[in-house]
Design a protein around this motif. Structure first.
Motif, mmCIF file in Angstrom:
data_model
loop_
_atom_site.group_PDB
_atom_site.id
_atom_site.type_symbol
_atom_site.label_atom_id
_atom_site.label_comp_id
_atom_site.label_asym_id
_atom_site.label_seq_id
_atom_site.Cartn_x
_atom_site.Cartn_y
_atom_site.Cartn_z
ATOM 1 N N LEU A 201 17.400 27.917 6.051
ATOM 2 C CA LEU A 201 18.667 28.649 6.105
ATOM 3 C C LEU A 201 19.858 27.756 6.427
ATOM 4 N N ASP A 202 19.595 26.559 6.907
ATOM 5 C CA ASP A 202 20.689 25.630 7.171
ATOM 6 C C ASP A 202 20.746 24.510 6.124
ATOM 7 N N GLU B 113 13.446 23.968 11.876
ATOM 8 C CA GLU B 113 13.604 25.408 11.695
ATOM 9 C C GLU B 113 13.023 25.846 10.342
ATOM 10 N N HIS C 49 13.875 31.473 12.296
ATOM 11 C CA HIS C 49 14.807 32.586 12.146
ATOM 12 C C HIS C 49 14.352 33.359 10.907
ATOM 13 N N TRP D 50 19.220 38.332 11.554
ATOM 14 C CA TRP D 50 20.252 39.014 12.342
ATOM 15 C C TRP D 50 20.451 40.468 11.897
ATOM 16 N N TRP E 110 21.210 22.009 20.615
ATOM 17 C CA TRP E 110 21.223 22.632 19.297
ATOM 18 C C TRP E 110 21.925 21.743 18.273
ATOM 19 N N ARG E 111 22.014 22.204 17.046
ATOM 20 C CA ARG E 111 22.277 21.323 15.904
ATOM 21 C C ARG E 111 23.733 20.871 15.741
ATOM 22 N N LYS F 207 31.809 23.899 9.636
ATOM 23 C CA LYS F 207 31.116 24.939 8.882
ATOM 24 C C LYS F 207 32.076 25.709 7.969
ATOM 25 N N GLU G 192 30.641 23.208 14.540
ATOM 26 C CA GLU G 192 29.527 23.401 15.464
ATOM 27 C C GLU G 192 28.786 22.083 15.687
HETATM 28 C C1 BMA Z 1 22.643 29.232 14.908
HETATM 29 C C2 BMA Z 1 23.743 28.487 14.176
HETATM 30 C C3 BMA Z 1 23.626 28.837 12.717
HETATM 31 C C4 BMA Z 1 22.216 28.558 12.212
HETATM 32 C C5 BMA Z 1 21.166 29.193 13.094
HETATM 33 C C6 BMA Z 1 19.756 28.849 12.684
HETATM 34 O O1 BMA Z 1 22.740 29.060 16.265
HETATM 35 O O2 BMA Z 1 23.582 27.096 14.346
HETATM 36 O O3 BMA Z 1 24.556 28.071 11.995
HETATM 37 O O4 BMA Z 1 22.078 29.023 10.896
HETATM 38 O O5 BMA Z 1 21.384 28.816 14.417
HETATM 39 O O6 BMA Z 1 19.492 27.476 12.749
#
Ligand code: BMA
Length: 374
Positions: free
Chosen positions: A97-98, A85, A124, A135, A325-326, A331, A337
């Protein structure tokens, strides 16, 4: 047959194969990117490559420990696809961002490529109009960054940084590493500034085309395959409403998450299956690569979710890969998550079973598929 004729026929066959299947959006795509495109088209009929976002960087309870991977530790094998990302690269930040350092990310990408795995990158990207996050759906953002808009120039400086990142990904022979780039993902939802309620279909198409043309023609980036990526959708018309055109897309996919209680299992199986059928139909008509670009069930609270739900949802579907996903982990006090099990997690035994199914491809099988070779 004489040797000369054999060579001629072989060369002809290779050219024909590349010209029939290698309709990459970027006609000047590198040899490796074209081969990846061709090989993914074939491979989709032989199994779904399992992918995971940020897999080598961190997992539940650990960060930046060489060789570690929650997928490997729970299933016995590394994934075949790695998602990364770029959010905040546009700001010259050293970490995304992460929290993943971009320099480390490049290292992980090179490592995965050498093993024959596939790289896909999302973005993002911050809101160029307000300076806030992806966002922040301020009205008029897309219009402002299109040519003629007040933030177009700023946006191109951000693309310059994406180009520099992509052009710094090199394999052992100095060749550029192919990346499936998926900007403006979940574009039919309205949570990002490029989302459905914040721009017209035509504006989104223009944004997509502008971005791609700029990277390709102005910055000479030719190691990218481009993914068009919606969120869940109900009809083919809805899926294609903002599609920028066959000349701009290589991979088509959608993101889908199971939410709530495990009683939703059947709904998830049915909806995923239905959507994959529509996706495959569109992909076949357009000669694109279908993929499940993101999926997951946060914290996997069902011991047999992998074989009983995910494998059933994707059974008999010819898609190239599915990206979980991650594994962010804890968090905050209230929020955890993760989408693949860590060792010992409730669904880990079942996940190991999934990794052994013919339906799925993890690193060891992906390596044998030689996705970057003729
Ligand atoms: C989202 C979450 C957030 C993250 C974003 C970008 O779905 O996992 O915590 O910042 O994706 O990777």
């Amino acid at each position: 047959m004489k040797k000369g004729i054999v060579c001629f026929c072989l060369a002809g066959a290779v050219l024909l194969r590349l010209s029939v299947f290698a309709q990459t959006a970027d006609k000047q795509a590198t040899k490796e990117a074209k081969l990846l495109f061709v090989n993914l088209q074939k491979q989709k009929n032989n199994g779904i490559m399992f992918g995971h976002q940020d897999d080598l960087a961190y997992g539940v309870g650990w960060k930046y420990q060489p060789g570690r991977s929650d997928v490997k530790e729970s299933s016995g094998q590394y994934p075949a696809v790695y998602g990364w990302e770029l959010g905040r690269l546009e700001l010259d930040a050293p970490v995304n961002l992460d929290g993943v350092p971009f320099e480390k990310m490049k290292g992980y990408i090179k490592e995965a490529y050498k093993k024959g795995s596939v790289i896909t990158i999302s973005w993002h990207v911050n809101n160029p109009l307000t300076g806030k996050t992806a966002w922040d759906p301020a009205p008029g953002t897309v219009a402002a960054i299109l040519p003629g808009g007040e933030k177009n120039e700023l946006y191109t400086t951000w693309l310059d940084k994406v180009a520099a990142f992509m052009l710094d990904l090199k394999g052992p022979k100095g060749e550029l590493i192919p990346v499936i780039f998926r900007p403006f993902h979940e574009l039919n939802g309205s949570w990002f500034w490029w989302g459905k309620s914040h721009c017209t279909p035509d504006q989104l198409k223009q944004l997509y085309r502008f971005t791609e043309t700029y990277l390709r023609d102005k910055k000479n980036v030719h190691n990218l395959l481009y993914a068009y990526n919606t969120d869940r959708f109900a009809t083919e018309e809805e899926y294609l409403e903002r599609y920028p055109g066959d000349d701009f897309v290589d991979v088509i996919g959608f993101d889908i998450y199971q939410k709530g209680d495990i009683v939703a299992n059947d709904r998830f199986i049915a909806e995923t299956g239905r959507s994959l059928t529509m996706l495959e139909k569109i992909a076949a008509a357009k000669t694109k690569i279908p993929a499940l670009t993101e999926f997951g069930y946060n914290a996997v609270p069902d011991a047999t979710w992998w074989t009983n739900v995910f494998a059933r949802a994707t059974k008999n579907h010819a898609i190239a890969y599915a990206l979980a996903w991650r594994n962010a982990g804890q968090k905050s006090a209230e929020e955890t998550e993760f989408y693949v099990p860590y060792k010992g997690q409730l669904s880990a035994t079942d996940f190991k079973r999934l990794a052994l199914m013919n339906q799925f491809i993890f690193e060891n099988k992906a390596r044998k598929n030689k996705l970057y070779q003729q």
